[in-house]
Write an enzyme that holds these catalytic residues in place. Sequence first.
Site, mmCIF file in Angstrom:
data_model
loop_
_atom_site.group_PDB
_atom_site.id
_atom_site.type_symbol
_atom_site.label_atom_id
_atom_site.label_comp_id
_atom_site.label_asym_id
_atom_site.label_seq_id
_atom_site.Cartn_x
_atom_site.Cartn_y
_atom_site.Cartn_z
ATOM 1 N N GLU A 247 0.929 -1.159 0.003
ATOM 2 C CA GLU A 247 0.122 -0.076 0.117
ATOM 3 C C GLU A 247 0.787 1.164 0.152
ATOM 4 O O GLU A 247 1.740 1.401 0.949
ATOM 5 C CB GLU A 247 -0.914 -0.279 1.255
ATOM 6 N N CYS B 116 -3.031 7.666 5.023
ATOM 7 C CA CYS B 116 -3.127 7.052 3.699
ATOM 8 C C CYS B 116 -4.590 7.612 2.967
ATOM 9 O O CYS B 116 -4.610 7.610 1.674
ATOM 10 C CB CYS B 116 -2.842 5.653 3.501
#
Length: 504
Positions: free
Chosen positions: A247, A284
């Site tokens: 990620e 994020c």
Amino acid sequence: MTVQGVQGYNPRTGGTYREPVPATPPAEVDRLALAAAEAFPVLSGLALAKRAELLELIADALDAKSGTLIEIADTETALGVPRLTVELKRTTNQLRLFGEVLREGSYTEATIDSPNPDIIPPRPNLRRMLQPLGPVAVFSASNFPFAFSVAGGDTASALAAGCPVLVKSHSAHPNTSVATAAVLIETIAAAGLPAGVFNIVYSTPAGSQLVKHHAIKAVGFTGSTGGGRALFDLAVGRPDPIPFYGELGSVNPTVILPGAAAAQAEELATGFAASLTMGVGQFCTNPGLMFVPESIVDALGKAVGGANGGAMLTARMRDSYESTVDGLSARDAVELVAVGEAPEGGWTVAPRLYRTTVANFAADQAKLSEECFGPAAIAVTYSDPAELLPVLAKLEGTLTATVHAAEEDHDAAGTLSAVLARIAGRLVFNAWPTGVAVSWAQHHGGPWPATTSALHTSVGATAIRRWIAPVTFQSWPDALLPVELQDANPLGIPRRRDGVLGTH
């Protein structure tokens, strides 16, 4: 060459915290990886209910040590006791969720095709299920010292799959990692399982060695695009390439449509500022790119100007944030709208909001759509939602995309969603992207560079899918089959038999 230890810091002051954690030498990394390989048959051989019990024991042990863990993490990350308390509970809840996943059993995708000699080609007795890959390396995230780190979602899902885990601690919180790892190691030992089921290493070279080690069969990573790409290249460049589930970067575009802007300007501005500055923007899913009517920009600026910043996790992250916002300020087509407050000292930063037009954004899209890790955003103004379609279509992959719409905006929202669904893994409607529920239906992923595999998620029940692969058993006697595929279905799990899904 001697590798230096990993020093912890207090971001609020910039001073050191405790003694450096010793770096893991190459010989020890090798020993731990081989121990994980030896432990694999034991962990993968545990009944699903027993693996579920192990995860629940770990969750209980973390809850019992929560006071100590949160105190260490607050000093080492400056994320605050309230935020860390919620995050640790999220961590233990996701461990328990995977216990539920194991007991329910559908994650194995058990599938049975009865033999049929009368079709062309003839079909033998075929039984297929997903089985664990082997030892997994997990790279801790900087911004979630519990939920995406030592005992986080990658570790929980890999252990649930039956894969031993070797964690590479993040340098932003080494002492938190030591304390958390000790809880897991003690709990696993008390359960009578081999020490190789879980371990941890410290230092960047140790992490690179793990990715290249022949005993490691898959890697989970949360971090920067540059760091993730370098490790991805190591993983796929091995003589035996392995899956690398990273990620990486995400700008999380948000579109506020005209009807919503007119009806809810102040409410939207307040929600935006809270989302932007949550965790000092170190999420994020931070909404860093806003597409808005000109009419709402003043309200957004007022909300950001009244918001507080804080200390970032590391001096390097602080410096990167300041460099990025300085670069935005220097661009002719970008205007600084508002600057919020920041405490004195340490690695503190202030929130910032910039503005530009959709035409100027399109002319410099590659630069203006770069992720800024921290509490800064660009408001891109437009006159007609149709102007946004070609711009949104050219955005790189992202974890989330958000649309705020009133009822009269629904047609435009539907048109936008068709474009956004091609670049984002989660589409949010009339809410903010920060906050990722841990559930069966959650998807936390997206096209590159959001992740290295848009097929998979790092949050939610299906995160387990990364660590398992299909195996078909052809014409094997019932007694020799995995229990999940035996005729009697002794576990009572959902299975697809001759094309029909049920518990038969």
